[in-house]
Design a protein around this motif. Sequence first.
Motif, short mmCIF file in Angstrom:
data_model
loop_
_atom_site.label_atom_id
_atom_site.label_comp_id
_atom_site.label_asym_id
_atom_site.label_seq_id
_atom_site.Cartn_x
_atom_site.Cartn_y
_atom_site.Cartn_z
N ASP A 24 0.80 -0.92 -0.39
CA ASP A 24 -0.03 -0.47 -0.20
C ASP A 24 1.08 1.31 -0.29
O ASP A 24 0.57 2.10 -0.93
CB ASP A 24 -0.34 -0.21 1.27
N THR A 25 1.81 1.55 0.48
CA THR A 25 2.86 2.83 0.36
C THR A 25 3.56 2.72 -0.68
O THR A 25 4.39 3.59 -0.31
CB THR A 25 3.65 2.50 1.66
N ARG A 26 4.40 1.50 -1.03
CA ARG A 26 5.58 1.48 -1.65
C ARG A 26 5.73 0.28 -2.73
O ARG A 26 5.40 -0.58 -2.20
CB ARG A 26 7.07 2.49 -1.29
N SER A 27 6.55 0.21 -3.54
CA SER A 27 6.92 -1.65 -4.01
C SER A 27 8.33 -1.78 -3.76
O SER A 27 8.72 -0.31 -4.18
CB SER A 27 6.68 -1.07 -5.76
N ILE A 28 8.61 -2.58 -3.51
CA ILE A 28 10.36 -2.96 -3.95
C ILE A 28 10.19 -3.82 -5.31
O ILE A 28 9.25 -4.95 -4.93
CB ILE A 28 10.60 -3.22 -2.31
N ASP A 29 11.70 -3.99 -5.10
CA ASP A 29 12.00 -5.23 -5.74
C ASP A 29 13.53 -5.47 -5.24
O ASP A 29 14.19 -4.72 -5.22
CB ASP A 29 12.70 -4.84 -7.31
N ILE A 30 13.45 -6.59 -5.06
CA ILE A 30 14.83 -7.64 -4.22
C ILE A 30 14.79 -8.47 -5.43
O ILE A 30 14.97 -9.69 -5.13
CB ILE A 30 14.14 -7.72 -3.02
N GLY A 31 15.87 -8.03 -5.62
CA GLY A 31 17.84 -9.04 -6.84
C GLY A 31 17.35 -10.49 -5.79
O GLY A 31 17.51 -10.40 -3.75
N PRO A 32 17.65 -11.44 -6.04
CA PRO A 32 18.29 -12.28 -5.55
C PRO A 32 19.48 -12.83 -4.99
O PRO A 32 21.04 -11.78 -5.19
CB PRO A 32 18.70 -13.77 -6.39
N GLY A 33 18.95 -12.92 -3.79
CA GLY A 33 20.27 -12.65 -1.99
C GLY A 33 19.90 -11.23 -1.73
O GLY A 33 21.22 -10.99 -0.44
N GLU A 34 19.72 -10.18 -2.49
CA GLU A 34 19.39 -9.17 -1.59
C GLU A 34 18.67 -8.57 -0.05
O GLU A 34 18.13 -9.29 -0.21
CB GLU A 34 19.04 -7.65 -2.27
N THR A 64 16.92 -1.86 14.02
CA THR A 64 17.95 -0.76 15.11
C THR A 64 16.50 -0.11 15.56
O THR A 64 15.91 0.42 13.81
CB THR A 64 18.34 -1.12 15.24
N LYS A 65 16.57 0.84 16.24
CA LYS A 65 15.91 1.78 15.94
C LYS A 65 16.52 3.20 15.19
O LYS A 65 15.57 3.94 14.13
CB LYS A 65 15.86 2.75 17.83
N GLN A 66 17.83 2.93 14.63
CA GLN A 66 18.69 4.07 14.49
C GLN A 66 18.45 3.80 13.02
O GLN A 66 17.88 4.18 11.70
CB GLN A 66 20.17 4.02 14.57
N GLU A 67 17.99 2.55 12.71
CA GLU A 67 17.91 1.47 10.83
C GLU A 67 16.06 2.15 10.44
O GLU A 67 15.94 2.64 9.50
CB GLU A 67 17.41 -0.14 11.00
N ASP A 68 15.30 1.89 11.30
CA ASP A 68 13.88 2.68 11.28
C ASP A 68 14.18 3.96 10.53
O ASP A 68 13.38 4.19 10.03
CB ASP A 68 13.03 2.35 12.28
N LEU A 69 14.50 4.78 12.10
CA LEU A 69 15.52 6.20 11.63
C LEU A 69 15.37 6.77 9.96
O LEU A 69 14.59 7.95 9.68
CB LEU A 69 15.54 6.83 12.67
N THR A 70 16.27 6.13 9.77
CA THR A 70 16.61 6.33 9.08
C THR A 70 16.08 6.05 7.38
O THR A 70 15.69 6.57 6.18
CB THR A 70 18.51 5.89 8.46
N LEU A 71 15.75 4.50 7.84
CA LEU A 71 14.90 4.41 6.94
C LEU A 71 13.22 5.85 6.52
O LEU A 71 12.37 6.21 5.19
CB LEU A 71 13.81 2.62 6.69
N GLU A 73 13.79 9.22 7.31
CA GLU A 73 13.82 9.87 6.99
C GLU A 73 13.94 9.15 5.03
O GLU A 73 14.10 10.42 4.32
CB GLU A 73 15.15 10.17 7.20
N GLN A 74 15.02 8.09 4.26
CA GLN A 74 14.78 7.93 2.90
C GLN A 74 13.68 8.24 2.95
O GLN A 74 13.42 8.74 1.43
CB GLN A 74 15.72 6.88 2.73
N LEU A 75 12.59 7.64 3.51
CA LEU A 75 10.81 7.45 1.89
C LEU A 75 10.54 8.86 2.91
O LEU A 75 10.26 9.06 1.79
CB LEU A 75 10.68 6.39 3.24
#
Length: 79
Positions: A24-34, A64-71, A73-75
């Motif tokens: 609902d929020t976005r689309s993601i493409d994840i390659g093999p092993g990514e 982690t809390k920092q990874e959540d915050l970074t994501l 911010e990026q979004l």
Amino acid sequence: MADRERRGMLIKNTGTETVSVTMDTRSIDIGPGEETFITPEEVRDDALREALQVRTISIVRPATKQEDLTLREQLGASE
């Protein structure tokens, strides 16, 4: 019971082909092993849950809390 803080997750494509998940929020493409991070809200998305059920992707670990915050911010910057 106390409310607990929800966190995002690090997910990984465990297959041999690229996986596309349209949430609902976005689309993601994840390659093999990514690997990629998803937000706490996206963890509950039906499309993501379907991909987890058919095992095209798997959860590696909670963010982690920092990874959540970074994501977040990026979004926010990409809107």
